[in-house]
Write a protein that holds these residues in place. Structure first.
Motif, PDB file in Angstrom:
ATOM      1  N   GLY A  68      30.628 -21.411  34.643  1.00  0.00           N
ATOM      2  CA  GLY A  68      31.537 -21.224  33.527  1.00  0.00           C
ATOM      3  C   GLY A  68      32.992 -21.208  33.974  1.00  0.00           C
TER       4      GLY A  68
ATOM      5  N   VAL B 176      33.707 -20.437  26.555  1.00  0.00           N
ATOM      6  CA  VAL B 176      33.022 -20.220  27.832  1.00  0.00           C
ATOM      7  C   VAL B 176      33.456 -18.898  28.449  1.00  0.00           C
TER       8      VAL B 176
ATOM      9  N   CYS C 256      31.089 -15.906  29.594  1.00  0.00           N
ATOM     10  CA  CYS C 256      31.061 -15.331  30.945  1.00  0.00           C
ATOM     11  C   CYS C 256      31.209 -13.814  30.895  1.00  0.00           C
TER      12      CYS C 256
ATOM     13  N   LEU D 294      25.670 -25.255  29.772  1.00  0.00           N
ATOM     14  CA  LEU D 294      26.903 -25.324  30.566  1.00  0.00           C
ATOM     15  C   LEU D 294      27.021 -26.658  31.294  1.00  0.00           C
TER      16      LEU D 294
ATOM     17  N   THR E 103      28.384 -29.005  28.890  1.00  0.00           N
ATOM     18  CA  THR E 103      29.802 -28.702  28.688  1.00  0.00           C
ATOM     19  C   THR E 103      30.638 -29.236  29.839  1.00  0.00           C
TER      20      THR E 103
ATOM     21  N   LEU F 127      26.980 -23.618  23.039  1.00  0.00           N
ATOM     22  CA  LEU F 127      27.590 -22.436  23.655  1.00  0.00           C
ATOM     23  C   LEU F 127      27.526 -21.228  22.720  1.00  0.00           C
TER      24      LEU F 127
ATOM     25  N   ASN G 276      25.781 -17.741  23.679  1.00  0.00           N
ATOM     26  CA  ASN G 276      26.496 -16.477  23.588  1.00  0.00           C
ATOM     27  C   ASN G 276      25.763 -15.513  22.648  1.00  0.00           C
TER      28      ASN G 276
END
Length: 593
Positions: A24, A48, A52, A85, A88, A123, A127
């Motif tokens: 991240g 991101v 994290c 990720l 991403t 994402l 999360n």
């Protein structure tokens, strides 16, 4: 200095959590260096960064918790997070260079907008998973909600939540969580496997072992019993591999009465599913608390111990639980109502029944102690489910003894006091009861012990022959099967037993039954053949037209049961020896087959 496996496991999980954090940070760095789609990259970087921070929160909980938390949900979510990720990172890398001008730039911009939207949603989902974990940890498992990863499988989210409650919750919440897991396990096989695969079995076992709260122990034992029910040998094997048996036996020995009811039911459930579990329980001496609890309201006279001297007395006393009320170190349970005491005995009798099924080790252990005598006493004095469970236990012990000479001629020999007591109660059931659920195990038990009886036993065979006239064909079939064991060639006293059956007017009753097509007809013809071989010179056989019956039914029965051909052949040949001239007037039944 070597680290413990537990610490190594935690370290590996923390390292696994560190990987997406580092990835991240790399995404954030590349997003800041983007030459194209700068606004979109900055928004991704912010998302991101939030992710994290959530990951770091999970790391703090995992590393700071004094006990190992269930890792399955965390690892699954991290695995999905890494995939997101990686997508991403690939998208942000494409933005490191300036995109050209004109139509190409327009096309790439449209495509990139769609890609950014997809990655943003991924994402957001990851999360959401991390926030779900943090909320579960913060609420100690009491916050029932779906995480994004489980939107299509809510059972998974519920199981995860209940497992974390077992590990983090207070006693009341813990009991509720165990109850909910047990309820889920009752619904489908899939739920049972999810509970095991997602790490729910060991937390339940830990609650059963460590909890000072009986409500938690009861709920955990009930849940485990539900999880291992319905042909779940894999789950029982998992429990055996994780040393569950000693824990269960210890709780059964120490806990208060209402806990013992549930734990004895757990023993039954495991023993019913897996033969290896029966042996493991017996090796852990589960019969000691089971027999002791079963006999709490029963006075057991043990004349054999008295005759064998003080050593036998002490040995039998050592098999009894000195504290069957569970008062040692735990405090006497306030509510020992007659109903609760009966529930304890019912569950313990059922456990002995399930443990005895096909297990020589269990049967030996029960018969070596006061267990067999206790079963006999209860069959004679109690009623309902308790009596039935004890009868079923006797039936299984007798079935094992049928194929084991040492057991049959040892503890179950007809002159042994406990064996005498059992026999008397079995015959009492057969003489007095009309309930087939009681009659059938009693009749099967007598049949299994057929080779133990001397030649002239009309008091044993009489009640069986009487039931040849029972209206329940299932009872009749079991009677005939039992009588076959008395008169078959493997029984040394088969001739004497056959004579007794004739004297009790068994042949006329049998001939009536043979007119009814059904399961009893095949067994009846088998019994008739053995009687013919043993007492073929009897006038009763000629008067009842036995040969004619064998002729009439033989073709039909032998077509479906060719294994009886040799027995039929011998029986018919034997009859023709005592009924001269008859062979000239009959159809070639067996020989033509």
């Amino acid at each position: 200095m070597m680290k413990s496996p537990k610490l190594e496991e935690e370290r590996r999980l923390e390292e696994e959590l560190l990987i997406p954090i580092l990835m991240g940070e790399h995404v954030i760095k590349l997003a800041e260096e983007a030459k194209s789609s700068k606004v979109e990259c900055r928004e991704l970087a912010k998302k991101v960064e939030v992710l994290c921070n959530s990951l770091r929160g999970v790391v703090r909980v995992v590393s700071g918790n004094h006990q190992s938390l269930n890792e399955r949900p965390i690892r699954r979510m991290v695995k999905e997070l890494l995939k997101n990720l990686e997508k991403t990172l690939a998208l942000v890398r494409r933005c490191k260079h300036q995109v050209g001008v004109g139509v190409l730039k327009h096309v790439l911009t449209i495509r990139s907008t769609g890609d950014f939207r997809k990655v943003w949603n991924l994402l957001e989902s990851s999360n959401g998973d991390m926030m779900w974990l943090l909320s579960i940890f913060e609420s100690r498992g009491t916050n029932i909600a779906l995480s994004p990863i489980t939107n299509n499988d809510p059972i998974l989210a519920w199981v995860w939540t209940y497992i974390y409650t077992l590990q983090l919750g207070n006693p009341n919440d813990c009991a509720d969580a165990a109850t909910e897991l047990g309820a889920l396990a009752q619904i489908t096989d899939r739920n049972r496997f999810i509970i095991m695969e997602e790490g729910g079995v060991l937390p339940l076992l830990k609650v059963l072992k460590d909890s000072a709260f009986p409500d938690c122990q009861v709920a955990a034992a009930n849940a485990l019993a539900n999880v291992v029910s319905d042909d779940q040998q894999k789950i029982v094997g998992f429990l055996l591999n994780n040393l569950a048996v000693p824990v269960i036996v210890q709780v059964l020995s120490d806990a208060v009465f209402r806990v013992r009811v549930s734990v004895a039911n757990l023993v039954s459930a495991m023993a019913d599913q897996e033969p290896l579990a029966r042996e493991e329980f017996i090796k852990a001496n589960v019969t000691k608390p089971l027999v002791s609890l079963l006999s709490i309201d029963t006075v057991l006279a043990e004349p054999i111990a008295a005759r064998n001297g003080i050593h036998s007395v002490l040995q039998n006393l050592s098999e009894a639980d000195p504290d069957p009320d569970g008062s040692s170190g735990r405090g006497r349970e306030a509510d020992q109502s007659p109903e609760l005491r009966n529930d304890v005995k019912v569950s313990c009798a059922k456990a002995l029944w399930k443990l005895s099924k096909g297990c020589l080790l269990a049967c030996k252990k029960i018969t070596e102690t006061k267990g067999l005598l206790c079963l006999a006493k209860i069959v004679g004095s109690e009623s309902g489910e308790l009596r039935l469970n004890c009868l079923m236990a006797v039936m299984e012990i007798a079935a094992v003894a049928e194929s084991n000479v040492e057991l049959r001629r040892g503890a179950l020999k007809s002159t042994a006091p406990a064996s005498k007591a059992v026999l008397n109660q079995l015959l009492r059931v057969i003489r007095q009861e009309n309930d087939s659920s009681l009659l059938i195990p009693a009749i099967k038990s007598i049949g299994s012990l057929a080779r133990n009886f001397p030649g002239k036993v009309p008091h044993v065979l009489g009640p069986l022959v009487t039931h040849l006239g029972n209206k329940d064909m299932n009872v009749v079939s079991e009677v005939i099967i039992a009588l076959v064991k008395f008169v078959c060639v493997e029984n040394y006293n088969c001739v004497d037993h056959s004579k007794v059956i004739l004297e009790l007017d068994g042949i006329p009753k049998l001939m009536i039954l043979l007119k009814i097509n059904g399961r009893q007809q095949v067994y009846g013809l088998k019994l008739l053949c053995y009687l013919t071989l043993n007492v073929g010179n009897s006038k009763v056989l000629e008067q009842e037209r036995v040969l004619s019956t064998l002729d009439k039914l033989g073709h039909l029965v032998l077509a479906q049961n060719p294994d009886l051909k040799e027995l039929f052949t011998k029986a018919i040949h034997h009859l023709t020896l005592y009924q001269p001239g008859v062979q000239f007037h009959r159809q070639p039944l067996v020989y033509g087959l």
